[in-house]
Structures are given as C-alpha cells and as structure tokens.
Design a protein around this motif. Structure first.
Motif, PDB file in Angstrom:
ATOM      1  N   GLU A 525      -3.990 -10.910   4.469  1.00 51.31           N
ATOM      2  CA  GLU A 525      -3.214 -11.940   5.150  1.00 51.31           C
ATOM      3  C   GLU A 525      -1.780 -11.501   5.453  1.00 51.31           C
ATOM      4  N   SER A 526      -1.344 -10.361   4.912  1.00 50.66           N
ATOM      5  CA  SER A 526       0.029  -9.889   5.126  1.00 50.66           C
ATOM      6  C   SER A 526       0.115  -9.041   6.390  1.00 50.66           C
ATOM      7  N   LEU A 527       1.337  -8.915   6.914  1.00 53.75           N
ATOM      8  CA  LEU A 527       1.592  -8.138   8.126  1.00 53.75           C
ATOM      9  C   LEU A 527       2.681  -7.102   7.851  1.00 53.75           C
ATOM     10  N   ALA A 528       2.712  -6.073   8.681  1.00 52.29           N
ATOM     11  CA  ALA A 528       3.793  -5.096   8.582  1.00 52.29           C
ATOM     12  C   ALA A 528       5.129  -5.805   8.786  1.00 52.29           C
ATOM     13  N   GLY A 529       6.096  -5.505   7.928  1.00 50.83           N
ATOM     14  CA  GLY A 529       7.393  -6.171   7.989  1.00 50.83           C
ATOM     15  C   GLY A 529       7.547  -7.260   6.953  1.00 50.83           C
ATOM     16  N   ASP A 530       6.415  -7.770   6.398  1.00 48.51           N
ATOM     17  CA  ASP A 530       6.500  -8.788   5.343  1.00 48.51           C
ATOM     18  C   ASP A 530       7.129  -8.187   4.093  1.00 48.51           C
ATOM     19  N   ILE A 531       7.830  -9.043   3.339  1.00 46.69           N
ATOM     20  CA  ILE A 531       8.491  -8.598   2.106  1.00 46.69           C
ATOM     21  C   ILE A 531       7.896  -9.361   0.930  1.00 46.69           C
ATOM     22  N   PHE A 532       7.508  -8.652  -0.113  1.00 47.64           N
ATOM     23  CA  PHE A 532       6.955  -9.310  -1.299  1.00 47.64           C
ATOM     24  C   PHE A 532       7.525  -8.661  -2.557  1.00 47.64           C
ATOM     25  N   GLN A 533       7.372  -9.371  -3.672  1.00 46.90           N
ATOM     26  CA  GLN A 533       7.905  -8.881  -4.951  1.00 46.90           C
ATOM     27  C   GLN A 533       6.775  -8.367  -5.827  1.00 46.90           C
ATOM     28  N   LEU A 534       7.008  -7.248  -6.467  1.00 41.95           N
ATOM     29  CA  LEU A 534       6.083  -6.703  -7.447  1.00 41.95           C
ATOM     30  C   LEU A 534       6.884  -5.863  -8.426  1.00 41.95           C
ATOM     31  N   GLY A 535       6.821  -6.234  -9.707  1.00 44.69           N
ATOM     32  CA  GLY A 535       7.544  -5.479 -10.725  1.00 44.69           C
ATOM     33  C   GLY A 535       9.044  -5.602 -10.607  1.00 44.69           C
ATOM     34  N   ASN A 536       9.523  -6.823 -10.333  1.00 45.28           N
ATOM     35  CA  ASN A 536      10.967  -7.093 -10.326  1.00 45.28           C
ATOM     36  C   ASN A 536      11.705  -6.358  -9.213  1.00 45.28           C
ATOM     37  N   ALA A 537      11.013  -6.043  -8.125  1.00 43.23           N
ATOM     38  CA  ALA A 537      11.658  -5.400  -6.980  1.00 43.23           C
ATOM     39  C   ALA A 537      11.008  -5.909  -5.702  1.00 43.23           C
ATOM     40  N   SER A 538      11.786  -5.919  -4.627  1.00 38.70           N
ATOM     41  CA  SER A 538      11.276  -6.351  -3.326  1.00 38.70           C
ATOM     42  C   SER A 538      10.787  -5.141  -2.539  1.00 38.70           C
ATOM     43  N   TRP A 539       9.628  -5.311  -1.877  1.00 35.85           N
ATOM     44  CA  TRP A 539       9.040  -4.219  -1.102  1.00 35.85           C
ATOM     45  C   TRP A 539       8.730  -4.711   0.307  1.00 35.85           C
ATOM     46  N   LYS A 540       9.012  -3.868   1.295  1.00 34.52           N
ATOM     47  CA  LYS A 540       8.723  -4.190   2.686  1.00 34.52           C
ATOM     48  C   LYS A 540       7.465  -3.442   3.114  1.00 34.52           C
ATOM     49  N   ILE A 541       6.509  -4.181   3.672  1.00 32.96           N
ATOM     50  CA  ILE A 541       5.238  -3.574   4.072  1.00 32.96           C
ATOM     51  C   ILE A 541       5.434  -2.755   5.346  1.00 32.96           C
ATOM     52  N   THR A 548      -5.170   0.106   0.746  1.00 27.91           N
ATOM     53  CA  THR A 548      -3.818   0.543   0.398  1.00 27.91           C
ATOM     54  C   THR A 548      -2.778  -0.231   1.194  1.00 27.91           C
ATOM     55  N   VAL A 549      -1.727  -0.655   0.505  1.00 26.80           N
ATOM     56  CA  VAL A 549      -0.561  -1.259   1.159  1.00 26.80           C
ATOM     57  C   VAL A 549       0.589  -0.267   0.996  1.00 26.80           C
ATOM     58  N   ARG A 550       1.093   0.257   2.121  1.00 27.33           N
ATOM     59  CA  ARG A 550       2.190   1.229   2.070  1.00 27.33           C
ATOM     60  C   ARG A 550       3.505   0.504   2.312  1.00 27.33           C
ATOM     61  N   VAL A 551       4.475   0.746   1.412  1.00 34.14           N
ATOM     62  CA  VAL A 551       5.707  -0.037   1.427  1.00 34.14           C
ATOM     63  C   VAL A 551       6.932   0.871   1.334  1.00 34.14           C
TER      64      VAL A 551
END
Length: 759
Positions: A525-541, A548-551
């Motif tokens: 459901e995510s798109l390139a450019g979306d930002i999400f949190q994992l492990g106390n850090a923000s990642w941009k897709i 695989t999700v490359r960030v």
C-alpha cells in the motif's frame, strides 16, 4: 538436604563475587552434580541460570585440571529468544575469565573453557570456526539446535554433549515451538555418545509436574519416563505494582488528547527514574510510543525494540540502555524474558498483559537481582482494560498463575522432524517410532498415526497437479526409512515451528544495510516518497520491489507508523475468570447497597489503584448494571440488541470468556444466522463480547439466540464456519509449511508469498 562440592578455587571465586548462594542454587546444585534431570522454578532475579551453569563450569574446570578437557562441546544451552542467547553468552564471559584467571594465579594452570553463540544471526565465519574448534558451552535457540541436529557438521559438534539446559521453558511448553524442541531433545539424546542430563529453568510454570514430564520425556532404553528432581521455589515475589490512569476519564476508545496525557505521564515517570522499560503488546504501538516519547525526551534518549528490527539494531538498543545512554526502551515480548539489559528501575506496561505470567515476567525485569523490589506501572487504555488490569493485579497478589497447556502430538511438526531425522541417517521404522514417541507431546502417538505421516511423506502431497514432493523412501517390507535426494536441503531451509510470514525486508541504500521488516500489506500500500518509522528513525521509500523496500534516511521528517497484522495476544482463561469474578463481586455489592444502584468503594480500594480509577470503575459498573440489569460474567451472559444510525441491527453477546472462545462462538453463531436468514452478515469478537451486524429486515425473539447452538451440533457447525473463514487458508498454509509440503526456498531463492498462496 543433599550437599554439593565445588573445586576450592571455583567455590572461592563464587564466594568473592556473589557471597552466599541463593535457595535455588543451594537446592539445585546437589541434584545437578548427581547427574539427575532437574527442573528449577524460582522467581525472576533469584539466580536460576547460574544455578544451572555453575555446576557445569565446575566440572569443566575439573576436567581441565586433570587434563581431560578436549575440544568438544559438553553443554548446550537453549533459550527461546536470540537476544537472551547473546545475553547469556555475555554473562558467561565473566565467570569463565574470572575462574580461568584464578586457576592461573592459584594453581599455575591455564584452563581455556570456551563458550559460543549459534543462532540465525551468527555469521558464517563464526559457524565455520566453531566446527574447527568447538566451544565447550554452546548457547543456541530451538531452531538452531534443530539445524545442528540435521547437518553433518552440527551432528559432529553435538555428539559429545552431556548436558542440555532449557531456559524460560514456560515460553516453549504451550506452543508448537515446544513440541518441535521436545523432538529435537529426543534426537539429541539418540545422537549423543553418553546420557544427556536435562536441566529446565523458569519463573512461571504451572502445572510444574507436567513441565517436568515435558523436559525429560521417555527413556528410549526402558520406555518409561525418567525421574526428574523438581526444585520449586515458587514464583511469588514482592512487587511495587500500581495502575496509572490519565486525568481525563477513560472511554471505549482513547482520543488523541487522552493519549497526549498518557505520553506526558510516561515521560514524567521516565525522567524520575534512571532507566525505564516500556512494554507494549504490538510492534506498531512500540513504534508509535517511541515516536511520541522522543518528541518529549529527545531522539537520543528513547529507542524501540521488537522482532521486526534487525539483530544489529536490537543489540545496539540493548547495549545503549545497559550503558546508560538511553533513558527508556520501548519493547514488545522481545525483551520480556530474563535478558540482562543492565539495571532497570521501572517497568511500564501500556495496556493489559492478557496473562498473569506475562505481567510477572515483564515487571520482573525491573530490579532484576536478588533482593530487588521490582517496580511496575500499568496504563489501561479503556474502561474494559481498566477492569482487566485490576483483575490481573488482584490475581498476582493472590498468587495465581496461568495454566500451561501442552499441544497434543501436532503432526505437522512430527512430519518435519521425521524428514530431518531421515536426512541425517537411515532409520529402522520401529526405532524411529520409539524415538518420536519419547518426546512428551507425542507420548500417546499411535502407530497408525505415525504410519499415516510416513505414508504422506513417502507418497508426496496432493496438489492441483497431482501428488508430488515426496521427501522420504519408506520400504514397507524391510521397515527402513531413508531420505530422498535433496531432502536435507528442504529440511534445513524450511525447518522450524515459527510460521513463515510475508514481511518485506527494509534495506538502506546505498549501503544495503538491513534495518528490519514491515508487513506485506503495508509495503504494497506504500508508494515511493512515503516516509515511515522503524527503529526510532524515519525512512523515505525509494522503491519497492519483490519482497524488499529500499529506503534512504528521511532526516527526521514526520513519519507514518507501519503496521503488522495478527500479533496482539489473546487473554488467558485465568485472567478471563478473574475479570468475571471481579464483575460478579461488583454486582453483589451493588445489589447489597442501600439504594440498590451504587457501588461501595471497599471492593475497589486495592493497593496501587488511584482514587480517580476507583471512581471510574464504580461509575462504569453502576452504569452497566442500570443499563443491562446485571454485570456480564461467566455465570451471567447477557444479549443486547440495538439499532445503529443506518437502521441496521447490532446484536451484542456480553461473554467474558476470552477471544478464543468468543471467536469460535461468534463464527458458529454467524453460520447459524446465515443458514436461518439466507443472508451473509458481519461478526466480530473481543475478549469480552461478540458483535453480530444484521440487516433491518431481520426479526426474531432475543431469547432464542441462546438456543441456536447446542453441544451436539456445534462442532460440525464450527468446522463448516472455519472452512469459510479467512483464517483457515492462512493456518492451513502454516501447517503445510511446517510439514515441509511448501518449501520456503526453491533453487536457492525464497519463494514469494503470492506464489505460496497459489500452491
């Protein structure tokens, strides 16, 4: 009481380091030194692990002193968590180095007793090094033990084992991982060149006699269960427990404003203590709470810890808390067992734990040492959770504990271990049957059931394209069982009892660093450019491709919180009974009150329950009593019918039996309604109720609903309902995967989840 005797240097080092031994150590060491199978039950922080290890260390240093210490593995330690395995290895280093130094100084002898960790996170280089120079103590997990028993190099390593230690055994007994481990323990005993002594450890185990039977199984030579010495020091411990409620009243659902109050109170408690562990029930909530606490305390003071983070990030978070860099660590069950993460002053639990043992284990992380007073604060998130939290705390204070139910002969796990055994060596059919039956979960396995599993593995599995994927050769004439070509690879790459999930790996570009995993649906459901949190850090897709999700680093931009499906725990029977008992007591108090509609505060004046919580509970119980005429309990079930804004009928059955019973009841009832009205309707279940959504045209007497099901027909109806339920194909795939009918890899590549679903 039997006595024990250590080498004077070993005994002196212990005395200088720890002083006098604890009760579990004093009672456990004589039994362990005698060679008897031993099960030690004692509260958290009472020195159980050292009780198991120290007698073995003494024997290893004895052998070294006499020149009998060869490069061979003598002790295998199994823990359910990788983090716990790493932690035990670190904690073993101190006594190993200390005692070695003492022997060098006092006896002039340099004795090199080695310990090593072997888990799924262990690099290939270290695994190869273990094969060349085996450690005397091997620290591992149930899954890695299975892999070692199935590979040639692992079998050479384990052939010399004389002691097996199973830590936190309660976390394994009641699920398929435990059944899998029981068969691995039986295979280890059959492989070893000498009898293997088994030692079990846990703080929360009931009934302890059943756990002892699980630990020792059946003796292959005699066909009878061997004796097991039970060292029962109980599980009760003095606790500083209290319930925290926000200033605003709790409702059925928490608003953003009330959440803000909870986060602020959490931050205040964290600031008032040196180190704090915050436990939550889901990974999504772990990331969410971490995000909000970082806003209040600083991004460098709080971190998250859960199973979807990479091993590197989890270990980094543990070490930062231990060194004092972090003020708080927000964790799921990944940290609730006996991991040493330094001195923790406070444990906070967000929401109910759903079980008494989990509350004891989690709060026991605070002051995890002998004589420490664990301090725990529980934050209910709704009125029903407030009832459940109070019922759980009352159960803890009354000394109650959840009952562990051992799965009876799961055949999918049996099939996997038969294949793994055949891949390791050829077997005589009767001997293989006795070996599998020697594991306690399979003590009543019949020969017919065993033969059916053998036939399935030998003939292959039925698919849309006919029978295929036979894994063993079974010669019915000579009674021999052997593996087919390629079987060992399937057993090694697709083994274990933990269900395969369809999570996507998150990789940081350009370094290809593995960060963790996110749920397949979230990734899709995510798109390139979306930002999400994992492990106390923000990642941009950057992009999403197969699995695989490359960030890239989002530089702290406001993130979304990812979700993972199907992970929240259900309530245990004992907690459901405690909730029901609390409601029944409240109803009796209301009925006995002078006006018949008020609740005296005496019932709710529990230690650690604030006045505002007492008032909210009293108002909630009285309002429920006025609306329903009674309080729902396991003795008093209530059906309620109302119409929503669209005119649709909502049928609610108030039944505090827990989600397992309510979900089954709801599925069967939904099937009965569908047959009666020829209409598909929606149904949902929680720990306290079942909700059925019907149309405006349906009409029936409310009291008839209790007669829709009866004990003679409900099983058949429930089976039919399950076959139509979305959970059935998921669970079926899990079982097929465990039975090796759906290999996880083909041609060295992981099989994508969508292809698995088409099988």
């Amino acid at each position: 009481m039997s006595s024990y005797a250590f080498h004077p240097i070993v005994a002196r080092w212990f005395e200088e380091k720890f002083g006098s031994p604890t009760q579990p150590q004093q009672r456990g060491w004589p039994s362990i030194q005698s060679g008897a199978h031993t099960l030690i039950a004692a509260p958290t922080g009472s020195g159980k692990t050292l009780a198991a290890f120290y007698a073995e260390l003494d024997q290893l240093f004895h052998d070294g002193l006499e020149g009998k210490l060869t490069d061979a593995t003598r002790v295998v330690y199994v823990s359910p968590l990788k983090a716990l395995s790493n932690d035990i290895h670190k904690n073993l280093e101190e006594p190993l180095l200390g005692i070695r130094k003492a022997f060098l100084e006092q006896a002039g002898k340099d004795i090199d007793v080695r310990a090593a960790v072997r888990t799924g996170d262990t690099p290939a280089s270290k695994r190869l090094a273990m094969g060349r120079k085996p450690p005397h103590i091997l620290v591992t997990t149930p899954e890695s033990l299975y892999l070692l028993l199935t590979s040639d190099s692992g079998r050479r390593l384990l052939a010399s084992v004389r002691t097996l230690i199973v830590d936190e055994i309660h976390a394994l007994v009641s699920n398929r991982r435990g059944s899998h481990l029981a068969l691995s323990m039986a295979r280890l005993s059959a492989l070893a060149t000498q009898p293997v002594q088994r030692i079990g450890l846990s703080a929360t185990q009931k009934p302890i006699e059943e756990v002892a039977k699980f630990l020792v199984g059946t003796d292959l030579a005699t066909g009878t269960p061997p004796a097991c010495t039970i060292i029962d020091e109980g599980y009760r411990r003095e606790l500083d427990l209290a319930i925290e409620v926000p200033g605003s009243p709790l409702e059925a659902v928490m608003s953003h404003e009330v959440w803000a109050e909870v986060y602020t109170r959490l931050a205040d408690l964290i600031e008032a203590h040196r180190t704090t562990l915050v436990f939550v029930n889901t990974r999504r909530l772990a990331e969410r709470v971490t995000h909000h606490l970082c806003e209040r305390l600083g991004a460098d003071k709080v971190a998250s810890h859960h199973g979807s983070l990479s091993a590197k990030l989890r270990l980094e978070a543990e070490n930062r808390l231990k060194s004092g860099e972090l003020k708080a660590l927000v964790a799921t069950a990944s940290l609730e067992l006996g991991i040493d993460i330094g001195s923790v002053d406070l444990v906070c639990q967000i929401g109910p734990t759903r079980s008494i043992a989990t509350l004891l284990q989690r709060v026991g992380r605070a002051e995890h040492k002998l004589g420490g007073l664990p301090k725990g604060r529980i934050f209910p998130l709704s009125r029903d959770e407030l009832v459940e939290c109070l019922a759980t705390v009352r159960s803890v204070r009354a000394g109650k504990l959840d009952t562990l139910l051992i799965p009876q002969k799961p055949l999918d796990v049996l099939a996997q271990q038969i294949v793994a055994s055949a891949a390791s060596e050829d077997w005589e059919e009767e001997r293989l049957f006795r070996l599998m039956g020697s594991a306690y979960p399979y003590h009543d396995l019949t020969r017919e059931e065993f033969n059916e599993v053998l036939r399935m593995l030998a003939e292959g599995f039925s698919t849309k394209r006919g029978r295929r994927a036979a894994l063993i050769h079974h010669d019915a004439v000579t009674g021999r069982v052997r593996a087919r070509r390629g079987t060992r690879l399937v057993a090694l790459t697709s083994g274990g009892a933990i269900p395969e999930n369809a999570d996507y790996r998150v990789l940081l570009e350009p370094s290809e660093t593995f960060i963790g995993t996110v749920n397949e649906d979230f990734a899709v459901e995510s798109l390139a450019g979306d930002i999400f949190q994992l492990g106390n850090a923000s990642w941009k897709i950057l992009r999403i491709n197969s699995g695989t999700v490359r960030v890239e680093d989002a530089q702290g931009q406001p993130p979304n919180i990812p979700f993972w499906l199907g992970e929240a725990p259900g309530r245990t029977d004992e907690v459901s009974q405690a909730v029901s008992g609390l409601r029944a007591e409240a109803e009796n108090e209301i009925q006995a009150s002078p006006d018949g509609v008020s609740l005296p505060s005496a019932l709710l004046n529990a230690p650690g329950l604030p006045e505002s919580a007492t008032r909210q509970l009293s108002d909630y119980f009285v309002a429920t009593y006025k609306a329903l005429g009674a309080l729902p309990s396991q003795e008093t079930l209530i059906i309620e019918r109302f119409f929503d804004e669209s005119g649709g009928m909502q049928l609610v059955i108030h039944s505090p039996f827990g989600i397992r019973i309510n979900r089954a009841w709801g599925l069967a009832l939904r099937k009965r309604f569908c047959r009666s009205f020829n209409f598909e309707l929606q149904a949902a279940a929680t720990d306290d109720a079942i909700v059925l959504s019907l149309g405006t045209q349906h009409s029936f007497p409310l009291e008839e609903v209790f007669r829709y099901l009866n004990s003679k027909t409900v099983r058949e109806l429930l089976v039919q309902a399950l076959l139509d339920a979305p959970m059935f194909p998921v669970r079926w795939r899990w079982n097929a995967g465990r039975a090796l009918a759906l290999p996880r890899q083909r041609g060295g590549q992981k099989v994508p989840a969508p292809l698995h679903r088409m099988e």
